[in-house]
Design a protein around this motif. Sequence first.
Motif, PDB file in Angstrom:
ATOM      1  N   ASP A   1      50.527  11.032-139.606  1.00 35.13           N
ATOM      2  CA  ASP A   1      51.393   9.951-138.832  1.00 35.13           C
ATOM      3  C   ASP A   1      50.642   8.111-138.879  1.00 35.13           C
ATOM      4  O   ASP A   1      51.548   7.787-138.780  1.00 35.13           O
ATOM      5  CB  ASP A   1      50.319  10.464-137.300  1.00 35.13           C
ATOM      6  N   ARG A   2      49.195   8.486-139.809  1.00 37.41           N
ATOM      7  CA  ARG A   2      48.818   6.490-139.662  1.00 37.41           C
ATOM      8  C   ARG A   2      48.542   5.853-139.238  1.00 37.41           C
ATOM      9  O   ARG A   2      48.980   4.523-138.613  1.00 37.41           O
ATOM     10  CB  ARG A   2      50.261   6.438-141.143  1.00 37.41           C
ATOM     11  N   HIS A   3      48.231   5.931-137.330  1.00 40.40           N
ATOM     12  CA  HIS A   3      47.947   5.142-136.566  1.00 40.40           C
ATOM     13  C   HIS A   3      46.770   5.914-135.952  1.00 40.40           C
ATOM     14  O   HIS A   3      46.177   5.520-134.943  1.00 40.40           O
ATOM     15  CB  HIS A   3      48.846   6.223-135.002  1.00 40.40           C
ATOM     16  N   ALA A   4      45.908   6.566-136.825  1.00 41.70           N
ATOM     17  CA  ALA A   4      44.246   6.891-136.777  1.00 41.70           C
ATOM     18  C   ALA A   4      43.697   6.257-138.122  1.00 41.70           C
ATOM     19  O   ALA A   4      43.907   7.232-138.822  1.00 41.70           O
ATOM     20  CB  ALA A   4      43.685   8.030-135.850  1.00 41.70           C
ATOM     21  N   ALA A   5      42.117   6.641-138.072  1.00 38.80           N
ATOM     22  CA  ALA A   5      41.802   6.580-139.271  1.00 38.80           C
ATOM     23  C   ALA A   5      40.405   6.756-139.421  1.00 38.80           C
ATOM     24  O   ALA A   5      39.246   6.438-138.495  1.00 38.80           O
ATOM     25  CB  ALA A   5      41.527   4.997-140.508  1.00 38.80           C
ATOM     26  N   LEU A   6      39.442   7.769-139.411  1.00 36.29           N
ATOM     27  CA  LEU A   6      37.770   8.420-139.480  1.00 36.29           C
ATOM     28  C   LEU A   6      37.824   7.438-141.027  1.00 36.29           C
ATOM     29  O   LEU A   6      37.679   7.902-141.889  1.00 36.29           O
ATOM     30  CB  LEU A   6      37.784   9.518-139.785  1.00 36.29           C
ATOM     31  N   VAL A   7      36.575   6.642-140.837  1.00 39.85           N
ATOM     32  CA  VAL A   7      35.707   5.806-141.700  1.00 39.85           C
ATOM     33  C   VAL A   7      33.698   5.984-141.366  1.00 39.85           C
ATOM     34  O   VAL A   7      33.808   6.386-140.684  1.00 39.85           O
ATOM     35  CB  VAL A   7      36.238   3.891-141.019  1.00 39.85           C
ATOM     36  N   ARG A   8      33.610   6.438-142.694  1.00 39.39           N
ATOM     37  CA  ARG A   8      32.714   6.825-143.258  1.00 39.39           C
ATOM     38  C   ARG A   8      31.780   5.208-143.173  1.00 39.39           C
ATOM     39  O   ARG A   8      32.184   4.487-144.301  1.00 39.39           O
ATOM     40  CB  ARG A   8      32.378   7.777-143.842  1.00 39.39           C
ATOM     41  N   THR A   9      30.468   4.980-143.001  1.00 36.31           N
ATOM     42  CA  THR A   9      29.707   3.548-142.809  1.00 36.31           C
ATOM     43  C   THR A   9      28.990   3.924-143.605  1.00 36.31           C
ATOM     44  O   THR A   9      28.187   5.520-143.183  1.00 36.31           O
ATOM     45  CB  THR A   9      30.030   2.496-142.118  1.00 36.31           C
ATOM     46  N   GLU A  10      27.464   3.302-143.759  1.00 31.69           N
ATOM     47  CA  GLU A  10      26.234   3.998-144.154  1.00 31.69           C
ATOM     48  C   GLU A  10      25.601   3.475-142.663  1.00 31.69           C
ATOM     49  O   GLU A  10      23.955   4.031-142.910  1.00 31.69           O
ATOM     50  CB  GLU A  10      25.728   1.943-144.710  1.00 31.69           C
ATOM     51  N   ASN A  11      26.071   2.622-141.476  1.00 28.43           N
ATOM     52  CA  ASN A  11      25.369   3.523-140.497  1.00 28.43           C
ATOM     53  C   ASN A  11      26.238   4.717-139.356  1.00 28.43           C
ATOM     54  O   ASN A  11      25.872   4.745-138.182  1.00 28.43           O
ATOM     55  CB  ASN A  11      26.369   1.812-139.541  1.00 28.43           C
ATOM     56  N   GLY A  12      26.509   5.247-140.346  1.00 22.04           N
ATOM     57  CA  GLY A  12      27.422   6.719-139.542  1.00 22.04           C
ATOM     58  C   GLY A  12      28.925   6.258-139.691  1.00 22.04           C
ATOM     59  O   GLY A  12      29.764   5.772-139.855  1.00 22.04           O
ATOM     60  N   PRO A  13      30.010   7.594-138.790  1.00 21.15           N
ATOM     61  CA  PRO A  13      30.664   7.482-138.707  1.00 21.15           C
ATOM     62  C   PRO A  13      31.662   6.899-137.607  1.00 21.15           C
ATOM     63  O   PRO A  13      30.207   6.160-136.561  1.00 21.15           O
ATOM     64  CB  PRO A  13      31.473   8.669-139.045  1.00 21.15           C
ATOM     65  N   GLY A  14      32.770   5.909-137.966  1.00 23.43           N
ATOM     66  CA  GLY A  14      33.355   6.056-136.776  1.00 23.43           C
ATOM     67  C   GLY A  14      35.059   5.491-136.796  1.00 23.43           C
ATOM     68  O   GLY A  14      35.356   6.412-137.864  1.00 23.43           O
ATOM     69  N   LEU A  15      35.797   5.755-136.051  1.00 24.50           N
ATOM     70  CA  LEU A  15      37.093   5.915-135.715  1.00 24.50           C
ATOM     71  C   LEU A  15      37.523   4.355-135.366  1.00 24.50           C
ATOM     72  O   LEU A  15      37.466   3.550-134.458  1.00 24.50           O
ATOM     73  CB  LEU A  15      37.091   6.559-134.652  1.00 24.50           C
ATOM     74  N   LEU A  16      38.514   4.545-136.229  1.00 24.72           N
ATOM     75  CA  LEU A  16      39.944   3.293-136.125  1.00 24.72           C
ATOM     76  C   LEU A  16      40.962   3.774-135.089  1.00 24.72           C
ATOM     77  O   LEU A  16      41.768   4.721-136.319  1.00 24.72           O
ATOM     78  CB  LEU A  16      39.964   2.718-137.272  1.00 24.72           C
ATOM     79  N   TRP A  17      41.951   3.273-134.146  1.00 22.32           N
ATOM     80  CA  TRP A  17      43.420   3.772-133.873  1.00 22.32           C
ATOM     81  C   TRP A  17      43.913   2.482-133.639  1.00 22.32           C
ATOM     82  O   TRP A  17      43.665   1.185-133.379  1.00 22.32           O
ATOM     83  CB  TRP A  17      42.788   4.656-132.693  1.00 22.32           C
ATOM     84  N   SER A  18      45.046   2.748-133.674  1.00 25.18           N
ATOM     85  CA  SER A  18      45.741   2.728-133.327  1.00 25.18           C
ATOM     86  C   SER A  18      46.224   1.632-131.751  1.00 25.18           C
ATOM     87  O   SER A  18      45.905   2.720-130.828  1.00 25.18           O
ATOM     88  CB  SER A  18      47.562   2.382-133.790  1.00 25.18           C
ATOM     89  N   PHE A  19      46.020   0.537-130.925  1.00 26.72           N
ATOM     90  CA  PHE A  19      46.271   0.504-129.597  1.00 26.72           C
ATOM     91  C   PHE A  19      47.658  -0.805-129.925  1.00 26.72           C
ATOM     92  O   PHE A  19      47.264  -2.292-129.955  1.00 26.72           O
ATOM     93  CB  PHE A  19      44.995  -0.307-129.425  1.00 26.72           C
ATOM     94  N   GLY A  20      48.495  -0.805-130.303  1.00 28.69           N
ATOM     95  CA  GLY A  20      49.576  -1.439-129.954  1.00 28.69           C
ATOM     96  C   GLY A  20      50.076  -1.946-131.079  1.00 28.69           C
ATOM     97  O   GLY A  20      50.192  -0.970-132.519  1.00 28.69           O
ATOM     98  N   ALA A  21      50.297  -2.944-131.162  1.00 24.54           N
ATOM     99  CA  ALA A  21      50.546  -3.673-132.932  1.00 24.54           C
ATOM    100  C   ALA A  21      48.866  -4.662-133.392  1.00 24.54           C
ATOM    101  O   ALA A  21      48.210  -4.590-134.361  1.00 24.54           O
ATOM    102  CB  ALA A  21      51.360  -5.317-132.357  1.00 24.54           C
ATOM    103  N   ASP A  22      47.531  -3.801-132.734  1.00 24.67           N
ATOM    104  CA  ASP A  22      46.340  -4.585-133.208  1.00 24.67           C
ATOM    105  C   ASP A  22      45.962  -3.120-133.233  1.00 24.67           C
ATOM    106  O   ASP A  22      46.421  -1.597-133.063  1.00 24.67           O
ATOM    107  CB  ASP A  22      45.413  -5.138-131.653  1.00 24.67           C
ATOM    108  N   THR A  23      44.137  -3.347-133.563  1.00 27.37           N
ATOM    109  CA  THR A  23      43.533  -1.568-133.763  1.00 27.37           C
ATOM    110  C   THR A  23      42.177  -1.847-132.627  1.00 27.37           C
ATOM    111  O   THR A  23      41.756  -3.395-132.362  1.00 27.37           O
ATOM    112  CB  THR A  23      43.148  -1.446-134.631  1.00 27.37           C
TER     113      THR A  23
END
Length: 128
Positions: free
Chosen positions: A58-80
């Motif tokens: 649905d392109r409103h969330a992303a799972l991000v893997r980094t060197e510091n571990g996984p993280g979650l990015l999601w839409s919160f209105g027009a921002d993230t």
Amino acid sequence: MPLEILLVLVVGGIAGITLLVHLTGRSQRCVLSLETAREQWVRHFPEDTVIDVTVAHDRHAALVRTENGPGLLWSFGADTVAQRLLDYDLLDRTDGFEILFHDFGTPKAIIHLDDLERPHWRNLMEPA
């Protein structure tokens, strides 16, 4: 100035600004791609090196893997909103996951995933 006139001006001003924001398209939810998810994560956590990004269908969330571990990015209105996946509760929903972070300042995230995405995301979110 009478209170009645001031009240009308304040309410009319707020309604006008709200209408203007909506008509200019600024009230739409943020839509993520691989590039925008990577950029938004680095905006929130500039010290991180992003390894991999998985964007929900649905392109409103992303799972991000980094060197510091996984993280979650999601839409919160027009921002993230971005949050590392360190201390949270994962609740199953019929349309995806509800993630409750144990950080008082972080809102819960409702991630809409289809039946194919759900097991893949759960596997990526588990600690290594």
